[in-house]
Design a protein around this motif. Structure first.
Motif, PDB file in Angstrom:
ATOM      1  N   VAL A 273       0.831  -1.206   0.000  1.00  0.00           N
ATOM      2  CA  VAL A 273       0.000   0.000   0.000  1.00  0.00           C
ATOM      3  C   VAL A 273       0.864   1.255   0.000  1.00  0.00           C
ATOM      4  O   VAL A 273       0.658   2.176  -0.816  1.00  0.00           O
ATOM      5  CB  VAL A 273      -0.949   0.000   1.210  1.00  0.00           C
ATOM      6  CG1 VAL A 273      -1.657   1.350   1.341  1.00  0.00           C
ATOM      7  CG2 VAL A 273      -1.977  -1.116   1.077  1.00  0.00           C
ATOM      8  N   LEU A 274       1.825   1.322   0.890  1.00  0.00           N
ATOM      9  CA  LEU A 274       2.591   2.556   1.070  1.00  0.00           C
ATOM     10  C   LEU A 274       3.498   2.851  -0.121  1.00  0.00           C
ATOM     11  O   LEU A 274       3.569   4.005  -0.583  1.00  0.00           O
ATOM     12  CB  LEU A 274       3.425   2.468   2.346  1.00  0.00           C
ATOM     13  CG  LEU A 274       2.611   2.439   3.648  1.00  0.00           C
ATOM     14  CD1 LEU A 274       3.526   2.233   4.842  1.00  0.00           C
ATOM     15  CD2 LEU A 274       1.803   3.716   3.811  1.00  0.00           C
ATOM     16  N   GLU A 275       4.158   1.840  -0.649  1.00  0.00           N
ATOM     17  CA  GLU A 275       5.059   2.100  -1.774  1.00  0.00           C
ATOM     18  C   GLU A 275       4.286   2.433  -3.044  1.00  0.00           C
ATOM     19  O   GLU A 275       4.717   3.269  -3.845  1.00  0.00           O
ATOM     20  CB  GLU A 275       5.988   0.912  -1.994  1.00  0.00           C
ATOM     21  CG  GLU A 275       7.022   0.751  -0.887  1.00  0.00           C
ATOM     22  CD  GLU A 275       8.149  -0.200  -1.243  1.00  0.00           C
ATOM     23  OE1 GLU A 275       8.510  -0.274  -2.435  1.00  0.00           O
ATOM     24  OE2 GLU A 275       8.660  -0.879  -0.332  1.00  0.00           O
ATOM     25  N   ARG A 276       3.155   1.799  -3.229  1.00  0.00           N
ATOM     26  CA  ARG A 276       2.376   2.119  -4.427  1.00  0.00           C
ATOM     27  C   ARG A 276       1.670   3.461  -4.293  1.00  0.00           C
ATOM     28  O   ARG A 276       1.484   4.170  -5.284  1.00  0.00           O
ATOM     29  CB  ARG A 276       1.411   0.979  -4.726  1.00  0.00           C
ATOM     30  CG  ARG A 276       2.174  -0.241  -5.245  1.00  0.00           C
ATOM     31  CD  ARG A 276       1.332  -1.430  -5.540  1.00  0.00           C
ATOM     32  NE  ARG A 276       2.156  -2.498  -6.113  1.00  0.00           N
ATOM     33  CZ  ARG A 276       1.757  -3.735  -6.307  1.00  0.00           C
ATOM     34  NH1 ARG A 276       0.511  -4.092  -5.975  1.00  0.00           N
ATOM     35  NH2 ARG A 276       2.557  -4.644  -6.832  1.00  0.00           N
ATOM     36  N   ALA A 277       1.291   3.831  -3.077  1.00  0.00           N
ATOM     37  CA  ALA A 277       0.761   5.179  -2.857  1.00  0.00           C
ATOM     38  C   ALA A 277       1.840   6.216  -3.135  1.00  0.00           C
ATOM     39  O   ALA A 277       1.572   7.274  -3.724  1.00  0.00           O
ATOM     40  CB  ALA A 277       0.246   5.313  -1.427  1.00  0.00           C
TER      41      ALA A 277
END
Length: 265
Positions: free
Chosen positions: A120-124
């Motif tokens: 979630v965080l890296e793709r956000a």
């Protein structure tokens, strides 16, 4: 040695052709519309506005178009550029988790010692960077054409407008990412992200119609970004804080959503 932010790096590699395509689309739109201001002139644009229904003018924010900054605000940042950047952000947000899971790739990614939070965080982060790049492309073109198109835009106001421009699109992208994380499906994610943009624009348009409807502005992310006419007056940083805060909250909700359920294969 494991690479730093591997999912972020992979997203950047895999999606750069799309990023280039969106940058070209925004560049083409900007290069077509901004030189028209010099061709028509403020007086001619004002005459055209007088022939249009007042309700439509207010809904589209075309009442700003009699000046160079207002013209750019109404046509680029407030309409066509807003549409392009939002569509790009929603597409990236919907694909980030929901689209990847629907295609059967997310389970494989998680099998390689990658945490759900990392997904979630890296793709956000990748989505955010791409939106910032497109906002930067728009800013560069606006500043490059500022003199030749006789726009009279203050550079500081243009920078501030680009910040809220990116934040507005990222809110829709974050909503798409969040719904994708909860549902594991791309279409509901895209619908939700698009709904944020469409409803925000509609609430702003309705709020422009009269004093008795102005309360709708308080519910409109579009108005949080542009209600202060940032190309003319500078950004409303309170509105920016709302946009950024909600985007962060939606990413946090995406973390909860992906961690509370099984990932489909």
């Amino acid at each position: 040695m494991p690479s730093f932010l591997p999912l972020f790096a992979k997203a950047a590699r895999d999606t750069w052709p799309g990023l280039v395509g969106w940058a070209a689309a925004i560049a083409g739109m900007t290069l077509v519309y901004l030189p028209l201001h010099r061709s028509f002139g403020d007086a001619s644009i004002a005459q055209v506005m007088e022939s249009m229904p007042q309700g439509l003018i207010k809904a589209l924010n075309y009442d700003l178009m009699a000046s160079g900054p207002g013209y750019v605000q109404a046509t680029i940042y407030g309409l066509l550029g807003f549409a392009f950047l939002t569509i790009a952000a929603v597409g990236w947000g919907g694909q980030a988790v929901g689209g990847d899971e629907e295609a059967g790739r997310l389970e494989l990614t998680l099998a390689h010692a990658v945490s759900r939070n990392q997904v979630v965080l890296e793709r956000a982060l990748a989505m955010t960077l791409k939106v910032i790049i497109l906002a930067g492309v728009t800013l560069a073109l606006v500043l490059a054409l500022n003199g030749p198109a006789d726009l009279g835009i203050d550079v500081g106001n243009a920078l501030e407008t680009s910040v809220v421009f990116a934040a507005l699109a990222l809110l829709s992208g974050a909503m798409a990412l969040c719904v994708g994380a909860w549902t594991g499906r791309r279409v509901p994610a895209i619908v939700a992200g698009a709904a944020v943009a469409v409803l925000g624009y509609a609430l702003n348009a309705l709020g422009n119609q009269g004093d008795n409807l102005e309360w709708m502005h308080t519910l409109s992310p579009y108005h949080w970004a542009y209600g202060n006419q940032p190309l003319v007056n500078g950004a409303d940083w309170g509105g920016f804080a709302l946009l950024a805060g909600l985007s962060v909250a939606l990413v946090a909700l995406a973390l909860v959503g992906l961690n509370r359920r099984d990932v489909s294969v």
